[in-house]
Design an enzyme around this catalytic site. Sequence first.
Site, PDB file in Angstrom:
ATOM      1  N   ASP A 175       0.830  -1.212   0.000  1.00  0.00           N
ATOM      2  CA  ASP A 175       0.000   0.000   0.000  1.00  0.00           C
ATOM      3  C   ASP A 175       0.870   1.270   0.000  1.00  0.00           C
ATOM      4  O   ASP A 175       0.526   2.259  -0.651  1.00  0.00           O
ATOM      5  CB  ASP A 175      -0.943   0.002   1.219  1.00  0.00           C
ATOM      6  CG  ASP A 175      -1.863  -1.203   1.208  1.00  0.00           C
ATOM      7  OD1 ASP A 175      -2.344  -1.559   0.124  1.00  0.00           O
ATOM      8  OD2 ASP A 175      -2.087  -1.800   2.274  1.00  0.00           O
ATOM      9  N   HIS A 208      -5.354  -3.706   5.460  1.00  0.00           N
ATOM     10  CA  HIS A 208      -5.008  -3.956   4.057  1.00  0.00           C
ATOM     11  C   HIS A 208      -6.215  -4.504   3.303  1.00  0.00           C
ATOM     12  O   HIS A 208      -6.228  -5.649   2.868  1.00  0.00           O
ATOM     13  CB  HIS A 208      -3.814  -4.931   3.969  1.00  0.00           C
ATOM     14  CG  HIS A 208      -3.466  -5.269   2.546  1.00  0.00           C
ATOM     15  ND1 HIS A 208      -2.965  -4.352   1.650  1.00  0.00           N
ATOM     16  CD2 HIS A 208      -3.596  -6.427   1.847  1.00  0.00           C
ATOM     17  CE1 HIS A 208      -2.788  -4.908   0.484  1.00  0.00           C
ATOM     18  NE2 HIS A 208      -3.167  -6.178   0.564  1.00  0.00           N
TER      19      HIS A 208
HETATM   20  P1  NAD Z   1      -0.540 -18.361  -5.661  1.00  0.00           P
HETATM   21  O1  NAD Z   1      -1.762 -19.186  -5.790  1.00  0.00           O
HETATM   22  O2  NAD Z   1       0.213 -18.039  -6.894  1.00  0.00           O
HETATM   23  O3  NAD Z   1       0.466 -19.033  -4.634  1.00  0.00           O
HETATM   24  C1  NAD Z   1       0.067 -19.537  -3.403  1.00  0.00           C
HETATM   25  C2  NAD Z   1       0.929 -20.737  -3.095  1.00  0.00           C
HETATM   26  O4  NAD Z   1       0.547 -21.228  -1.821  1.00  0.00           O
HETATM   27  C3  NAD Z   1       0.739 -21.912  -4.103  1.00  0.00           C
HETATM   28  O5  NAD Z   1       1.984 -22.321  -4.611  1.00  0.00           O
HETATM   29  C4  NAD Z   1       0.103 -23.000  -3.260  1.00  0.00           C
HETATM   30  O6  NAD Z   1       0.485 -24.313  -3.641  1.00  0.00           O
HETATM   31  C5  NAD Z   1       0.642 -22.631  -1.880  1.00  0.00           C
HETATM   32  N1  NAD Z   1      -0.123 -23.230  -0.780  1.00  0.00           N
HETATM   33  C6  NAD Z   1      -1.455 -23.440  -0.673  1.00  0.00           C
HETATM   34  N2  NAD Z   1      -1.729 -24.051   0.481  1.00  0.00           N
HETATM   35  C7  NAD Z   1      -0.558 -24.208   1.127  1.00  0.00           C
HETATM   36  C8  NAD Z   1      -0.185 -24.779   2.363  1.00  0.00           C
HETATM   37  N3  NAD Z   1      -1.092 -25.317   3.204  1.00  0.00           N
HETATM   38  N4  NAD Z   1       1.117 -24.789   2.690  1.00  0.00           N
HETATM   39  C9  NAD Z   1       2.045 -24.260   1.853  1.00  0.00           C
HETATM   40  N5  NAD Z   1       1.752 -23.724   0.670  1.00  0.00           N
HETATM   41  C10 NAD Z   1       0.460 -23.697   0.321  1.00  0.00           C
HETATM   42  O7  NAD Z   1      -0.969 -17.010  -4.911  1.00  0.00           O
HETATM   43  P2  NAD Z   1      -0.118 -15.645  -4.789  1.00  0.00           P
HETATM   44  O8  NAD Z   1      -0.470 -14.763  -5.916  1.00  0.00           O
HETATM   45  O9  NAD Z   1       1.293 -15.973  -4.524  1.00  0.00           O
HETATM   46  O10 NAD Z   1      -0.800 -15.015  -3.478  1.00  0.00           O
HETATM   47  C11 NAD Z   1      -0.655 -15.630  -2.225  1.00  0.00           C
HETATM   48  C12 NAD Z   1      -1.450 -14.881  -1.157  1.00  0.00           C
HETATM   49  O11 NAD Z   1      -0.894 -13.564  -0.975  1.00  0.00           O
HETATM   50  C13 NAD Z   1      -2.920 -14.657  -1.516  1.00  0.00           C
HETATM   51  O12 NAD Z   1      -3.717 -14.889  -0.373  1.00  0.00           O
HETATM   52  C14 NAD Z   1      -2.979 -13.186  -1.908  1.00  0.00           C
HETATM   53  O13 NAD Z   1      -4.252 -12.630  -1.713  1.00  0.00           O
HETATM   54  C15 NAD Z   1      -1.950 -12.601  -0.968  1.00  0.00           C
HETATM   55  N6  NAD Z   1      -1.409 -11.283  -1.347  1.00  0.00           N
HETATM   56  C16 NAD Z   1      -1.162 -10.410  -0.341  1.00  0.00           C
HETATM   57  C17 NAD Z   1      -0.641  -9.150  -0.632  1.00  0.00           C
HETATM   58  C18 NAD Z   1      -0.354  -8.186   0.469  1.00  0.00           C
HETATM   59  O14 NAD Z   1      -0.193  -6.983   0.189  1.00  0.00           O
HETATM   60  N7  NAD Z   1      -0.213  -8.604   1.714  1.00  0.00           N
HETATM   61  C19 NAD Z   1      -0.367  -8.798  -1.961  1.00  0.00           C
HETATM   62  C20 NAD Z   1      -0.637  -9.733  -2.958  1.00  0.00           C
HETATM   63  C21 NAD Z   1      -1.174 -10.984  -2.639  1.00  0.00           C
HETATM   64  C1  LMR Z   2      -3.099  -6.457  -3.274  1.00  0.00           C
HETATM   65  O1  LMR Z   2      -3.306  -5.453  -2.594  1.00  0.00           O
HETATM   66  O2  LMR Z   2      -2.712  -6.392  -4.455  1.00  0.00           O
HETATM   67  C2  LMR Z   2      -3.243  -7.806  -2.641  1.00  0.00           C
HETATM   68  O3  LMR Z   2      -3.834  -7.698  -1.388  1.00  0.00           O
HETATM   69  C3  LMR Z   2      -3.932  -8.808  -3.506  1.00  0.00           C
HETATM   70  C4  LMR Z   2      -5.393  -8.508  -3.737  1.00  0.00           C
HETATM   71  O4  LMR Z   2      -6.210  -9.416  -3.552  1.00  0.00           O
HETATM   72  O5  LMR Z   2      -5.725  -7.395  -4.131  1.00  0.00           O
END
Ligand code: NAD
Ligand code: LMR
Length: 367
Positions: A175, A208
């Site tokens: 953010d 967030h």
């Molecule tokens: P993705 O689906 O590409 O990757 C997630 C990974 O987690 C996969 O490889 C999956 O196999 C693994 N996984 C699922 N269950 C699991 C478990 N029990 N143990 C270990 N690994 C496991 O998703 P992504 O795009 O990498 O996003 C991951 C998370 O991050 C999402 O929840 C997304 O919303 C979040 N996110 C947060 C922010 C933030 O600002 N904090 C920003 C972007 C995304």
């Molecule tokens: C973001 O802010 O990009 C992440 O939290 C992923 C989402 O679901 O928007």
Amino acid sequence: MPHPVETDTIKIAVLGAAGGIGQSLSLLLKTQLTAFSNRRHVHLALYDVNADGVRGVAADLSHVDTPITLSSHSPADSADALRDCLINAALVLIPAGVPRKPGMTREDLFAINAKIVGQLGGAIAQHCDLSRVFVLVISNPVNSLVPVMVETLYASAPAASAGVERRVFGITHLDLVRASTFLHEQTITSNLTERSDIMPYVPVIGGHSGDTIVPLFSLASEQHHIPQQQLESLVHRVQYGGDEIVKAKNGQGSATLSMAHAAFQVVKNFVLLLTGAADTLSGIFYVSLLDRAGQPVCPGAGKLLALIDGCTYFAAPVTATRAQGVVDVDYGILAKISAYEREKLLPLCLPKLKAGIEAGRKAGTTV
Ligand code: NAD
Ligand code: LMR
């Protein structure tokens, strides 16, 4: 792919390493972290339930010419995969979980991701030294999953979890990255500056997700007069910036590359703290303001609680030390913000944030 880990090694566990964030973040860690490791050896322990995925990522990254070592862990390869990944870890990064698809809110991810984070939290309680490890939660909804993690650690390790809430950090740094980028774009396109080479720093507090994200453009490091209407669209763009990516990816996930960049900025500062190159770490993180006994984690947290209607988790400027985790919360930031931020944005944030926290606390206690 087990790898011997030396005792003075800084071991970083990435849970969800085969995913979009996990892969890009692991690449940044493998290629860039040596510059911040103060000559200490760094080991990356990569874990994912996707066995081929995580094996592939570790093998691929193992050809990158830096001294950082890697190991791959998956339940399909060993019943002790999670233990082997977590044991002796100083930093646990959690991007494990499901991302959004168009039309979903982050809260729609809660049921499935709370189970994943709860399960990982149980393993962290079992295999990590809770007086030493730092846990960084990236998975969504961060507003609820940080309370899930804290409650799970309390419940799973009642004798060893004192003070652990000071060591669990929700990562909201994307953010701040967005707010800085969008303000920079705005000042260039509106001819408010000739200095296109300066990136402003914009603090963002709260949570967030949508309205819980409170960008503080009034405290931006570069000040320009922005008409109120433009300011409100900037705020809205930061609050709903994640939706832009979800829409563009059209069912293929959410932000991964910008998130990996944001997480890396945070992780390198934790590594500086862990190596002793820095005595303290400062930054805006989503943290618990109360300890297990219901007391503020520090005097600043107590003062902040009074200003945010008793919201027990909040992204605020914090200071942390290696030994104690969060030692200070800068409540004073709220005295400096504009009337619009205080009277319009905060009142929209707080009830939604409280609802997210409550959902997470309840789920965490039942793990
Ligand atoms: P993705 O689906 O590409 O990757 C997630 C990974 O987690 C996969 O490889 C999956 O196999 C693994 N996984 C699922 N269950 C699991 C478990 N029990 N143990 C270990 N690994 C496991 O998703 P992504 O795009 O990498 O996003 C991951 C998370 O991050 C999402 O929840 C997304 O919303 C979040 N996110 C947060 C922010 C933030 O600002 N904090 C920003 C972007 C995304
Ligand atoms: C973001 O802010 O990009 C992440 O939290 C992923 C989402 O679901 O928007």
